[in-house]
Design a protein around this motif. Structure first.
Motif, PDB file in Angstrom:
ATOM      1  N   ARG A 250       0.866  -1.177   0.000  1.00 18.85           N
ATOM      2  CA  ARG A 250       0.000   0.000   0.000  1.00 18.85           C
ATOM      3  C   ARG A 250       0.899   1.222   0.000  1.00 18.85           C
ATOM      4  NH1 ARG A 250      -5.224  -0.261   2.223  1.00 18.85           N
ATOM      5  NH2 ARG A 250      -4.815   1.502   3.582  1.00 18.85           N
ATOM      6  N   LEU A 251       0.726   2.099  -0.974  1.00 18.88           N
ATOM      7  CA  LEU A 251       1.605   3.263  -1.102  1.00 18.88           C
ATOM      8  C   LEU A 251       0.857   4.549  -0.743  1.00 18.88           C
ATOM      9  CD1 LEU A 251       3.324   2.315  -4.475  1.00 18.88           C
ATOM     10  CD2 LEU A 251       4.288   2.145  -2.173  1.00 18.88           C
ATOM     11  N   TYR A 303      -9.676   6.288 -12.156  1.00 20.25           N
ATOM     12  CA  TYR A 303      -8.818   5.730 -13.204  1.00 20.25           C
ATOM     13  C   TYR A 303      -9.493   5.919 -14.563  1.00 20.25           C
ATOM     14  CZ  TYR A 303      -5.879   3.379  -9.722  1.00 20.25           C
ATOM     15  OH  TYR A 303      -5.006   3.101  -8.696  1.00 20.25           O
TER      16      TYR A 303
ATOM     17  N   GLY B  20     -11.816  11.218   0.874  1.00 17.35           N
ATOM     18  CA  GLY B  20     -11.061  10.069   0.386  1.00 17.35           C
ATOM     19  C   GLY B  20     -11.434   8.775   1.072  1.00 17.35           C
ATOM     20  N   ASP B  21     -10.538   7.817   0.945  1.00 21.76           N
ATOM     21  CA  ASP B  21     -10.679   6.449   1.455  1.00 21.76           C
ATOM     22  C   ASP B  21     -11.384   6.397   2.817  1.00 21.76           C
ATOM     23  OD1 ASP B  21     -10.272   3.832   2.323  1.00 21.76           O
ATOM     24  OD2 ASP B  21      -8.332   3.702   1.307  1.00 21.76           O
ATOM     25  N   ARG B  46      -2.505   4.001   1.050  1.00 25.17           N
ATOM     26  CA  ARG B  46      -3.862   3.834   0.522  1.00 25.17           C
ATOM     27  C   ARG B  46      -3.912   2.585  -0.356  1.00 25.17           C
ATOM     28  NH1 ARG B  46      -4.741   7.166   3.746  1.00 25.17           N
ATOM     29  NH2 ARG B  46      -5.566   9.266   3.490  1.00 25.17           N
ATOM     30  N   GLY B  47      -5.080   1.946  -0.372  1.00 23.75           N
ATOM     31  CA  GLY B  47      -5.273   0.834  -1.303  1.00 23.75           C
ATOM     32  C   GLY B  47      -5.331   1.346  -2.728  1.00 23.75           C
ATOM     33  N   ASN B  48      -5.933   2.522  -2.934  1.00 19.92           N
ATOM     34  CA  ASN B  48      -6.013   3.172  -4.249  1.00 19.92           C
ATOM     35  C   ASN B  48      -6.501   2.210  -5.331  1.00 19.92           C
ATOM     36  OD1 ASN B  48      -5.737   5.308  -6.047  1.00 19.92           O
ATOM     37  ND2 ASN B  48      -3.555   4.904  -6.443  1.00 19.92           N
ATOM     38  N   PRO B  49      -7.621   1.500  -5.074  1.00 15.41           N
ATOM     39  CA  PRO B  49      -8.023   0.445  -6.009  1.00 15.41           C
ATOM     40  C   PRO B  49      -8.590   0.990  -7.319  1.00 15.41           C
ATOM     41  CG  PRO B  49      -9.698   0.746  -4.334  1.00 15.41           C
ATOM     42  CD  PRO B  49      -8.557   1.644  -3.955  1.00 15.41           C
ATOM     43  N   ALA B  50      -8.404   0.202  -8.381  1.00 13.23           N
ATOM     44  CA  ALA B  50      -9.096   0.464  -9.640  1.00 13.23           C
ATOM     45  C   ALA B  50     -10.321  -0.430  -9.608  1.00 13.23           C
ATOM     46  CB  ALA B  50      -8.196   0.122 -10.821  1.00 13.23           C
ATOM     47  N   HIS B  53     -14.632   1.351  -4.481  1.00 10.86           N
ATOM     48  CA  HIS B  53     -13.925   2.185  -3.515  1.00 10.86           C
ATOM     49  C   HIS B  53     -14.928   2.755  -2.518  1.00 10.86           C
ATOM     50  CE1 HIS B  53     -11.316   5.935  -2.607  1.00 10.86           C
ATOM     51  NE2 HIS B  53     -10.637   4.891  -2.180  1.00 10.86           N
ATOM     52  N   ARG B  71     -18.210   3.703  -4.733  1.00 12.98           N
ATOM     53  CA  ARG B  71     -18.144   4.174  -6.115  1.00 12.98           C
ATOM     54  C   ARG B  71     -17.080   3.380  -6.850  1.00 12.98           C
ATOM     55  NH1 ARG B  71     -15.095   8.209  -8.695  1.00 12.98           N
ATOM     56  NH2 ARG B  71     -13.901   8.227  -6.767  1.00 12.98           N
ATOM     57  N   THR B  73     -14.070   3.352  -9.259  1.00 13.21           N
ATOM     58  CA  THR B  73     -13.130   4.384  -9.723  1.00 13.21           C
ATOM     59  C   THR B  73     -12.809   4.251 -11.211  1.00 13.21           C
ATOM     60  OG1 THR B  73     -11.239   3.020  -9.078  1.00 13.21           O
ATOM     61  CG2 THR B  73     -12.018   4.630  -7.470  1.00 13.21           C
ATOM     62  N   LEU B  74     -13.223   3.148 -11.836  1.00 14.13           N
ATOM     63  CA  LEU B  74     -13.009   3.010 -13.281  1.00 14.13           C
ATOM     64  C   LEU B  74     -14.161   3.612 -14.081  1.00 14.13           C
ATOM     65  CD1 LEU B  74     -11.641  -0.621 -13.265  1.00 14.13           C
ATOM     66  CD2 LEU B  74     -10.432   1.333 -14.234  1.00 14.13           C
ATOM     67  N   THR B  75     -15.390   3.468 -13.543  1.00 14.55           N
ATOM     68  CA  THR B  75     -16.569   3.906 -14.296  1.00 14.55           C
ATOM     69  C   THR B  75     -17.277   5.092 -13.654  1.00 14.55           C
ATOM     70  OG1 THR B  75     -17.974   2.431 -13.022  1.00 14.55           O
ATOM     71  CG2 THR B  75     -17.007   1.532 -15.049  1.00 14.55           C
ATOM     72  N   HIS B  76     -16.942   5.402 -12.397  1.00 13.61           N
ATOM     73  CA  HIS B  76     -17.601   6.425 -11.580  1.00 13.61           C
ATOM     74  C   HIS B  76     -19.033   6.026 -11.198  1.00 13.61           C
ATOM     75  CE1 HIS B  76     -14.662   9.800 -13.094  1.00 13.61           C
ATOM     76  NE2 HIS B  76     -14.056   8.788 -12.498  1.00 13.61           N
TER      77      HIS B  76
END
Ligand SMILES: Cc1cc2nc3c(=O)[nH]c(=O)nc-3n(C[C@H](O)[C@H](O)[C@H](O)COP(=O)(O)OP(=O)(O)OC[C@H]3O[C@@H](n4cnc5c(N)ncnc54)[C@H](O)[C@@H]3O)c2cc1C
Ligand SMILES: [Zn+2]
Lengths: 417, 108
Positions: A250-251, A303, B20-21, B46-50, B53, B71, B73-76
């Motif tokens: 995790r970054l 993304y 955020g997260d 952060r996991g910051n997943p695609a 979320h 939500r 994060t690829l399609t919103h």
């Protein structure tokens, strides 16, 4: 083939029969000394300097699409070294110095043009802050000039100086800042790296990692099969977390969209780069005549590589407040790129955090200017297993030790940097 | 993008501020020997997943409540939203009741 006026003339007169591709279309070998994931500016610059400065030629750059299809080909092409903090300023100044000689170094026209940047001042407090920043720049040999209102007016008479809310009081200028042609930077580094024997593998997606029993990274899984490597280096910008997730890492980054805009072409108007100090809007003019501008991030994890309308409205309002005559211009294009926003707004260049792995990410919305220095320092880090003095402040453990580099003073909130 | 606020209904995302997260949990004991590491892990990585979320939005120009949104994060695409408090797992830990008490004192 070396590019020169002589070669242009000869090839022009002989129907370009002797021109050759700028780089080979490589298919990956089973093993390399170094495999770099991500063929943006940073990945290619890293490969180039690994070969040039450190004699490491057994290198592959793995790119899932075409080189420069990520942020390297989506940015607003500004380079500058007008930072305040000691961790940042010498690094970015070295990058500007590399920009200054890049065309000769690469034998490639990257169209680097030192047309200067002016950050506008709208209040006394802002003047004090910019004077301080200018002094930090002078200390780092970056050059800086504090402009008064009349000097700004002479340079850019079209700005709204007497805006009731945000009158223009002056500006901080870095005359050596400028713009470059982003695609050409990518192509120049790709061609340069290829000349040293680096394999540039396009349309090859990294999908995971090879690891030994100790957990060390020993290679990558790709859509073209596994590739072994002594060292695996990541230059994936906004996609970094998608791969580090496969290593359960995790970054301190969030991927967020930044938009850019280009207007229809007009005659030469804007002398350099201008940033509005009261809203978030910055603008320059491309050599083709279009105004190239941008503003805030969309501001949430994404993304999607496309922008939202409220931010577009916000950017255009900023532009109208600063130079109302752009209201008559038509917008030609608009797009978005996925920025690797970090918790302190500054980048990460480091060894690890797993054996065999090297990390280069967190460029936020400002990594284009860093391309040469990032490649320079990251190549040093990979080749010698020690951080380069210029990027020593960019290590990942700064979030543990508290030595964050937060230019904005905004705290761990990526959408505020 | 429109966020379905549980109080106000579907509203333009521009009315909200993004934090955020929402998956992190604040460490309970700031004086624990490993507190520095625990707080680092809470504040920075952060996991910051695609993909899907869970995230916190504040309805600044609306009811001014915190909303936890799911939500993609690829399609919103938004698949759910609820008041943030509803998802804080430890609303009953001593810390929370202390702040409750001090709020009451301030009122009286
Ligand atoms: C709209 C916008 C404007 C900007 N303006 C400026 C500016 O004016 N000045 C400035 O200094 N900076 C600016 N930036 C920031 C700058 O563009 C980036 O910080 C920088 O380009 C990032 O480094 P890079 O070039 O290596 O990234 P990228 O070009 O994004 O490179 C990453 C590469 O990795 C590839 N990749 C991803 N996943 C995989 C995988 N699984 N396998 C293989 N390859 C993969 C991608 O396809 C991509 O080519 C801007 C960014 C945006 C979006
Ligand atoms: Zn609401």
């Amino acid at each position: 083939m070396r590019y020169s006026l002589f070669n242009i003339v000869v090839n022009g007169l002989t129907g370009n029969r002797f021109t050759e591709p700028a780089w080979r279309a490589a298919t990956p070998k089973p093993r390399y000394d170094v495999v770099i994931l991500g063929g943006g500016g940073h990945g290619l610059a890293t490969a180039y300097y690994l070969a040039k400065n450190h004699g490491i030629h057994d290198v592959a750059v793995i790119e899932k699409g075409y080189v420069g299809g990520g942020n390297a080909g989506r940015n607003t092409t500004i380079f500058r070294s007008n930072y305040l903090l000691p961790g940042n300023e010498p690094f970015y100044e070295w990058s500007v110095k590399l920009w200054e000689g890049l065309e000769q170094t690469l034998n490639y026209n990257v169209m680097a043009s030192q047309r200067g940047i002016v950050n506008l001042i709208h209040s006394d407090a802002q003047r004090d802050a910019y004077a301080r920043r200018g002094n930090a720049m002078l200390l780092a040999d970056a050059g800086a000039r504090l402009l008064d209102r009349d000097e700004v007016r002479t340079m850019m008479p079209f700005l709204d100086f007497d805006n009731a809310r945000f009158p223009i009081r002056g500006g901080l200028m870095q005359p050596r800042a400028g713009t470059a042609r982003h695609d050409a930077v990518v192509w120049g580094f790709a061609r340069g790296a290829d000349k040293f024997g680096v394999d540039i593998v396009q349309n090859c997606e990294a999908t995971g990692f090879l690891r030994d029993r100790t957990g060390a990274v020993t290679g990558v899984e790709t859509s073209l099969g596994p590739i072994m490597a002594d060292k695996v280096a990541l230059t994936l910008a906004g996609s970094t977390s998608r791969l580090t997730e496969k290593l359960d890492l995790r970054l301190p980054i969030e991927s967020q969209v930044l938009q850019a805009f280009v207007s229809e072409a007009v005659k030469p108007l804007i002398p350099g780069v201008i940033t509005f100090g009261a809203g978030h809007f910055y603008v320059s003019q491309s050599d083709k005549g279009g105004l190239v501008f941008g503003g805030d991030l969309d501001g949430y994890n994404s993304y999607a590589q496309r922008g939202n309308l409220p931010v577009m409205e916000d950017v255009l309002e900023g532009g109208m407040a600063l130079m109302p005559m752009i209201g008559r211009l038509r917008l030609l294009r608009q797009w978005g790129g996925i920025c690797d926003m970090s918790m302190d707004g500054s980048p990460i260049i480091d060894i690890g955090p797993l054996p065999g792995l090297y990390l280069n990410c967190a460029w936020n919305y400002g990594g284009f200017k860093a391309t040469p220095a990032s490649g320079w320092c990251f190549a040093h880090t990979i080749a010698t297993d020690t951080p380069h003095p210029l990027s020593a402040a960019y290590r990942l453990d700064r979030f543990r030790t508290g030595k964050v580099i937060d230019e904005r003073g905004a705290g761990p909130q990526p959408n505020l940097h | 993008m429109r966020i379905p606020c549980p109080y106000c209904g579907p509203r333009d995302a521009h009315e909200f501020s993004y934090l955020g997260d929402a998956t992190g949990t604040r460490p309970k004991n700031p004086s624990a020997p490993d507190a520095i590491l625990a707080f680092h892990d809470y504040v920075y990585p952060r996991g910051n997943p695609a993909g899907s979320h869970r995230e916190l939005w504040y309805h600044t120009n609306g009811c001014r409540r915190w909303v936890e949104v799911s939500r993609n994060t690829l399609t919103h695409e938004i698949t759910g939203a609820r008041f943030a408090g509803a998802s804080i797992p430890d609303a009953s830990v001593p810390d929370a009741s202390v702040s409750d008490a001090s709020e009451k004192e301030a009122v009286s």
